[in-house]
Design a protein around this motif. Sequence first.
Motif, mmCIF file in Angstrom:
data_model
loop_
_atom_site.group_PDB
_atom_site.id
_atom_site.type_symbol
_atom_site.label_atom_id
_atom_site.label_comp_id
_atom_site.label_asym_id
_atom_site.label_seq_id
_atom_site.Cartn_x
_atom_site.Cartn_y
_atom_site.Cartn_z
ATOM 1 N N SER A 224 0.931 -1.308 -0.014
ATOM 2 C CA SER A 224 0.003 0.145 0.147
ATOM 3 C C SER A 224 0.827 1.172 0.144
ATOM 4 C CB SER A 224 -1.061 -0.030 1.231
ATOM 5 O OG SER A 224 -0.206 0.099 2.548
ATOM 6 N N TYR A 225 2.237 0.885 0.039
ATOM 7 C CA TYR A 225 3.091 2.278 -0.067
ATOM 8 C C TYR A 225 3.640 2.672 -1.004
ATOM 9 C CZ TYR A 225 2.769 2.294 5.188
ATOM 10 O OH TYR A 225 2.372 2.544 6.828
ATOM 11 N N ALA A 226 3.749 3.895 -1.366
ATOM 12 C CA ALA A 226 4.910 4.023 -2.338
ATOM 13 C C ALA A 226 6.351 4.096 -1.411
ATOM 14 C CB ALA A 226 4.531 5.557 -2.758
ATOM 15 N N MET A 227 7.171 3.658 -2.283
ATOM 16 C CA MET A 227 8.660 3.888 -1.782
ATOM 17 C C MET A 227 9.614 4.562 -2.467
ATOM 18 S SD MET A 227 8.274 1.433 0.719
ATOM 19 C CE MET A 227 10.040 1.079 1.104
ATOM 20 N N GLY A 228 10.421 4.944 -1.455
ATOM 21 C CA GLY A 228 11.685 5.966 -2.045
ATOM 22 C C GLY A 228 12.926 5.617 -1.627
ATOM 23 N N TRP A 229 14.023 5.763 -2.303
ATOM 24 C CA TRP A 229 15.335 5.943 -2.097
ATOM 25 C C TRP A 229 15.978 7.344 -1.902
ATOM 26 C CZ3 TRP A 229 18.120 1.444 -0.871
ATOM 27 C CH2 TRP A 229 17.537 0.280 -1.325
ATOM 28 N N PHE A 230 16.599 7.668 -1.048
ATOM 29 C CA PHE A 230 17.374 8.552 -1.011
ATOM 30 C C PHE A 230 18.831 8.243 -0.357
ATOM 31 C CE2 PHE A 230 14.380 11.883 -0.231
ATOM 32 C CZ PHE A 230 13.156 11.340 -0.091
ATOM 33 N N ARG A 231 19.920 9.303 -0.594
ATOM 34 C CA ARG A 231 21.046 9.097 -0.311
ATOM 35 C C ARG A 231 22.068 10.288 0.487
ATOM 36 N NH1 ARG A 231 23.570 9.372 -6.374
ATOM 37 N NH2 ARG A 231 23.437 11.433 -6.652
ATOM 38 N N GLN A 232 22.723 9.812 1.250
ATOM 39 C CA GLN A 232 23.465 10.969 1.882
ATOM 40 C C GLN A 232 24.915 10.998 2.002
ATOM 41 O OE1 GLN A 232 22.354 11.300 6.176
ATOM 42 N NE2 GLN A 232 22.836 13.712 6.255
ATOM 43 N N ALA A 233 25.653 11.949 1.432
ATOM 44 C CA ALA A 233 27.036 11.667 1.365
ATOM 45 C C ALA A 233 27.784 12.417 2.711
ATOM 46 C CB ALA A 233 27.539 12.288 0.364
ATOM 47 N N HIS B 14 6.856 6.101 1.699
ATOM 48 C CA HIS B 14 6.011 7.480 1.396
ATOM 49 C C HIS B 14 4.724 7.476 1.981
ATOM 50 C CE1 HIS B 14 3.851 10.252 -1.527
ATOM 51 N NE2 HIS B 14 5.181 11.118 -1.221
ATOM 52 N N THR B 15 4.480 8.778 2.517
ATOM 53 C CA THR B 15 3.017 8.970 3.354
ATOM 54 C C THR B 15 1.926 9.585 2.566
ATOM 55 O OG1 THR B 15 4.029 10.520 4.596
ATOM 56 C CG2 THR B 15 4.208 8.392 5.476
ATOM 57 N N GLY B 16 2.401 10.487 1.532
ATOM 58 C CA GLY B 16 1.514 11.381 0.690
ATOM 59 C C GLY B 16 2.336 12.569 0.436
ATOM 60 N N GLY B 17 1.919 13.146 -0.509
ATOM 61 C CA GLY B 17 2.434 14.733 -0.704
ATOM 62 C C GLY B 17 3.649 14.333 -1.921
ATOM 63 N N SER B 18 4.526 15.253 -1.950
ATOM 64 C CA SER B 18 5.622 15.273 -2.855
ATOM 65 C C SER B 18 6.336 13.917 -2.642
ATOM 66 C CB SER B 18 6.580 16.160 -2.748
ATOM 67 O OG SER B 18 7.573 16.082 -3.491
ATOM 68 N N TYR B 19 6.657 13.375 -3.803
ATOM 69 C CA TYR B 19 7.678 12.110 -3.957
ATOM 70 C C TYR B 19 9.058 12.650 -3.485
ATOM 71 C CZ TYR B 19 3.818 9.054 -5.716
ATOM 72 O OH TYR B 19 2.615 8.400 -5.838
ATOM 73 N N TYR B 20 9.506 13.811 -3.888
ATOM 74 C CA TYR B 20 10.741 14.159 -3.916
ATOM 75 C C TYR B 20 11.226 14.754 -2.512
ATOM 76 C CZ TYR B 20 10.009 14.338 -8.694
ATOM 77 O OH TYR B 20 9.684 13.949 -10.128
#
Length: 123
Positions: free
Chosen positions: A31-40, A99-105
Amino acid sequence: QVQLVESGGGLVQAGGSLRLSCVASGRTFSSYAMGWFRQAPGKERDFVAAITWSGGNTYYADSVKGRFTISRNNAKNTTYLRMNSLEPEDTAVYYCATHTGGSYYALSDYKYWGQGTQVTVSY
């Protein structure tokens, strides 16, 4: 509550490839959209890619378009990030999140986060 565990990071030479995996616990993964982030090191956590719950739509940061591919297998509760043509600038800890809603970014529109997996790209 959703728990996320990333894997697949490592050390690779520039031009190489890696595939990251993110396994989710819980029955509500699909039920969730999913995202990947990264941190240098010394930098903020940045958006990399996102995928809707069905997998029908994907979104990418400009810096990774054409090189990275996000996908998911709801039957396996898993989200993937295929990374090709890796560059030293891709070196970072990579995190998946729900992702909980709103912007994917937007970082603030994600709720549950994994511990991250280190990706290091050498020259």
